[in-house]
Scaffold this active site. Sequence first.
Site, PDB file in Angstrom:
ATOM      1  N   ASP A   1       0.849  -1.196   0.000  1.00 12.88           N
ATOM      2  CA  ASP A   1       0.000   0.000   0.000  1.00 12.88           C
ATOM      3  C   ASP A   1       0.882   1.243   0.000  1.00 12.88           C
ATOM      4  O   ASP A   1       1.081   1.895   1.031  1.00 12.88           O
ATOM      5  CB  ASP A   1      -0.938  -0.028   1.220  1.00 12.88           C
TER       6      ASP A   1
ATOM      7  N   LYS B   1       0.522  -8.110  -2.401  1.00 15.33           N
ATOM      8  CA  LYS B   1      -0.848  -7.651  -2.643  1.00 15.33           C
ATOM      9  C   LYS B   1      -0.842  -6.262  -3.272  1.00 15.33           C
ATOM     10  O   LYS B   1      -0.223  -5.334  -2.751  1.00 15.33           O
ATOM     11  CB  LYS B   1      -1.627  -7.611  -1.329  1.00 15.33           C
TER      12      LYS B   1
ATOM     13  N   ASP C   1      -6.137  -7.022  -5.025  1.00 11.30           N
ATOM     14  CA  ASP C   1      -7.207  -6.765  -4.053  1.00 11.30           C
ATOM     15  C   ASP C   1      -7.945  -5.482  -4.418  1.00 11.30           C
ATOM     16  O   ASP C   1      -7.756  -4.443  -3.794  1.00 11.30           O
ATOM     17  CB  ASP C   1      -6.570  -6.679  -2.655  1.00 11.30           C
TER      18      ASP C   1
ATOM     19  N   LYS D   1     -11.322  -5.532  -4.713  1.00 10.80           N
ATOM     20  CA  LYS D   1     -12.654  -5.693  -4.078  1.00 10.80           C
ATOM     21  C   LYS D   1     -13.775  -5.267  -5.012  1.00 10.80           C
ATOM     22  O   LYS D   1     -14.542  -4.342  -4.714  1.00 10.80           O
ATOM     23  CB  LYS D   1     -12.717  -4.902  -2.770  1.00 10.80           C
ATOM     24  N   PHE D   2     -13.911  -5.970  -6.120  1.00 13.83           N
ATOM     25  CA  PHE D   2     -14.934  -5.612  -7.096  1.00 13.83           C
ATOM     26  C   PHE D   2     -16.336  -5.716  -6.487  1.00 13.83           C
ATOM     27  O   PHE D   2     -16.648  -6.653  -5.736  1.00 13.83           O
ATOM     28  CB  PHE D   2     -14.868  -6.536  -8.318  1.00 13.83           C
TER      29      PHE D   2
ATOM     30  N   ASP E   1     -20.099  -4.617  -8.286  1.00 11.29           N
ATOM     31  CA  ASP E   1     -20.794  -3.921  -9.370  1.00 11.29           C
ATOM     32  C   ASP E   1     -21.839  -4.878  -9.938  1.00 11.29           C
ATOM     33  O   ASP E   1     -22.042  -5.965  -9.377  1.00 11.29           O
ATOM     34  CB  ASP E   1     -19.762  -3.509 -10.446  1.00 11.29           C
TER      35      ASP E   1
ATOM     36  N   ASN F   1     -22.319  -8.344 -14.864  1.00 16.35           N
ATOM     37  CA  ASN F   1     -21.607  -8.262 -16.140  1.00 16.35           C
ATOM     38  C   ASN F   1     -20.288  -7.503 -16.005  1.00 16.35           C
ATOM     39  O   ASN F   1     -19.244  -7.937 -16.513  1.00 16.35           O
ATOM     40  CB  ASN F   1     -22.503  -7.579 -17.186  1.00 16.35           C
ATOM     41  N   THR F   2     -20.303  -6.385 -15.288  1.00 11.74           N
ATOM     42  CA  THR F   2     -19.099  -5.568 -15.128  1.00 11.74           C
ATOM     43  C   THR F   2     -18.038  -6.312 -14.318  1.00 11.74           C
ATOM     44  O   THR F   2     -16.849  -6.306 -14.652  1.00 11.74           O
ATOM     45  CB  THR F   2     -19.467  -4.231 -14.437  1.00 11.74           C
TER      46      THR F   2
ATOM     47  N   THR G   1     -12.137  -5.711   8.216  1.00 15.42           N
ATOM     48  CA  THR G   1     -11.547  -5.847   9.555  1.00 15.42           C
ATOM     49  C   THR G   1     -11.429  -4.505  10.279  1.00 15.42           C
ATOM     50  O   THR G   1     -11.122  -4.463  11.463  1.00 15.42           O
ATOM     51  CB  THR G   1     -10.154  -6.502   9.450  1.00 15.42           C
TER      52      THR G   1
ATOM     53  N   ARG H   1      -1.643  -7.788  13.389  1.00 12.62           N
ATOM     54  CA  ARG H   1      -0.756  -6.849  14.072  1.00 12.62           C
ATOM     55  C   ARG H   1       0.178  -7.590  15.018  1.00 12.62           C
ATOM     56  O   ARG H   1      -0.269  -8.135  16.032  1.00 12.62           O
ATOM     57  CB  ARG H   1      -1.570  -5.818  14.878  1.00 12.62           C
TER      58      ARG H   1
ATOM     59  N   GLN I   1      -7.257  -0.742  12.111  1.00 11.33           N
ATOM     60  CA  GLN I   1      -7.771  -2.111  12.229  1.00 11.33           C
ATOM     61  C   GLN I   1      -8.413  -2.323  13.604  1.00 11.33           C
ATOM     62  O   GLN I   1      -7.853  -1.923  14.620  1.00 11.33           O
ATOM     63  CB  GLN I   1      -6.638  -3.139  12.027  1.00 11.33           C
TER      64      GLN I   1
ATOM     65  N   GLY J   1       0.428  -5.293   6.052  1.00  8.42           N
ATOM     66  CA  GLY J   1       0.830  -4.094   5.321  1.00  8.42           C
ATOM     67  C   GLY J   1       1.718  -3.204   6.149  1.00  8.42           C
ATOM     68  O   GLY J   1       2.928  -3.389   6.231  1.00  8.42           O
ATOM     69  N   ARG J   2       1.070  -2.225   6.821  1.00  7.31           N
ATOM     70  CA  ARG J   2       1.837  -1.186   7.525  1.00  7.31           C
ATOM     71  C   ARG J   2       2.865  -1.664   8.540  1.00  7.31           C
ATOM     72  O   ARG J   2       3.926  -1.031   8.653  1.00  7.31           O
ATOM     73  CB  ARG J   2       0.856  -0.180   8.155  1.00  7.31           C
TER      74      ARG J   2
HETATM   75  O1  C5P Z   1      -1.629  -2.031   6.780  1.00 10.81           O
HETATM   76  P1  C5P Z   1      -2.520  -3.197   7.095  1.00 10.81           P
HETATM   77  O2  C5P Z   1      -1.754  -4.405   7.608  1.00 10.81           O
HETATM   78  O3  C5P Z   1      -3.680  -2.832   7.981  1.00 10.81           O
HETATM   79  O4  C5P Z   1      -3.105  -3.621   5.669  1.00 10.81           O
HETATM   80  C1  C5P Z   1      -4.136  -4.546   5.508  1.00 10.81           C
HETATM   81  C2  C5P Z   1      -4.434  -4.687   4.055  1.00 10.81           C
HETATM   82  O5  C5P Z   1      -5.471  -5.637   3.885  1.00 10.81           O
HETATM   83  C3  C5P Z   1      -4.904  -3.394   3.382  1.00 10.81           C
HETATM   84  O6  C5P Z   1      -4.344  -3.366   2.091  1.00 10.81           O
HETATM   85  C4  C5P Z   1      -6.403  -3.528   3.300  1.00 10.81           C
HETATM   86  O7  C5P Z   1      -6.929  -2.922   2.160  1.00 10.81           O
HETATM   87  C5  C5P Z   1      -6.572  -5.050   3.213  1.00 10.81           C
HETATM   88  N1  C5P Z   1      -7.834  -5.580   3.734  1.00 10.81           N
HETATM   89  C6  C5P Z   1      -8.284  -5.362   5.020  1.00 10.81           C
HETATM   90  N2  C5P Z   1      -9.495  -5.870   5.426  1.00 10.81           N
HETATM   91  C7  C5P Z   1     -10.242  -6.597   4.603  1.00 10.81           C
HETATM   92  C8  C5P Z   1      -9.775  -6.843   3.296  1.00 10.81           C
HETATM   93  C9  C5P Z   1      -8.559  -6.325   2.900  1.00 10.81           C
HETATM   94  O8  C5P Z   1      -7.582  -4.732   5.817  1.00 10.81           O
HETATM   95  N3  C5P Z   1     -11.354  -7.139   5.015  1.00 10.81           N
END
Ligand code: C5P
Length: 219
Positions: free
Chosen positions: A10, A32, A59, A61-62, A64, A67-68, A118, A170, A179, A199-200
């Site tokens: 991210d 991701k 990721d 997260k479609f 819509d 069809n789209t 989450t 975490r 989160q 991620g972070r």
């Molecule tokens: O930085 P962090 O560890 O919180 O990143 C979590 C990643 O997981 C983010 O890219 C977020 O978009 C993704 N995500 C989420 N919860 C979901 C689905 C995806 O945090 N239910």
Amino acid sequence: MQDKLILALDVDSFDKAKRLVDMLSPSVRIFKVGSQLFVNSGPAIIDYINRKKKKVFLDLKFYDIPNTVEKACIEAARHRVFMLTLHASGGFDMLSRAQNALKRMKKKPLLVGVTVLTSKDDKNAKTTVLELAKLSQKAGLAGVVCSPKETWLVKKVCGTKFIVVNPGIRPTWAAAGDQKRFTTPKEAIQRGADFIVVGRPVTEATDPAEAVKRILEEI
Ligand code: C5P
């Protein structure tokens, strides 16, 4: 255990993403690509990760009309992604049309349904997650994304082969940020997650490679 860790890229530029991929590639096998990175870098970042012989979890997260979403999934599959998300709450038609379209593709990504985010401190999360997991399974999806707190329930009802992806991870040494329903990497794996998304705690660490090493040691 390396196959269970998904690193969320991210970041706000192709160069930053590339630097992280280059730095973490020895130990991270799945990266991701989410909305932020895809909007700023486009499919070029998917192709870059694939060229490094790493897997891409797209990721976006479609959500819509069927069809789209079906057409968007086909385009994603053309870029050779390993896994792909869509919102399970989009309904049975949307989910099944997407899944059926992918069946016809040579390289089939795993399709996983996002249940309850989450970041939501939802009191009814368990019930909603379970309903959406059952719907996703009925539509033929490979699995769902949910918090570590719901993994056992999904596995109990949908079976152990139904894939569970957990964000909301975490380590004890990282900040929670936005989160709400999170656990440590070790706990998420113990609860039965097939994949954890981090991620972070890594991307914002002063030493991302060291952060990955600590997470892999923990799980
Ligand atoms: O930085 P962090 O560890 O919180 O990143 C979590 C990643 O997981 C983010 O890219 C977020 O978009 C993704 N995500 C989420 N919860 C979901 C689905 C995806 O945090 N239910």
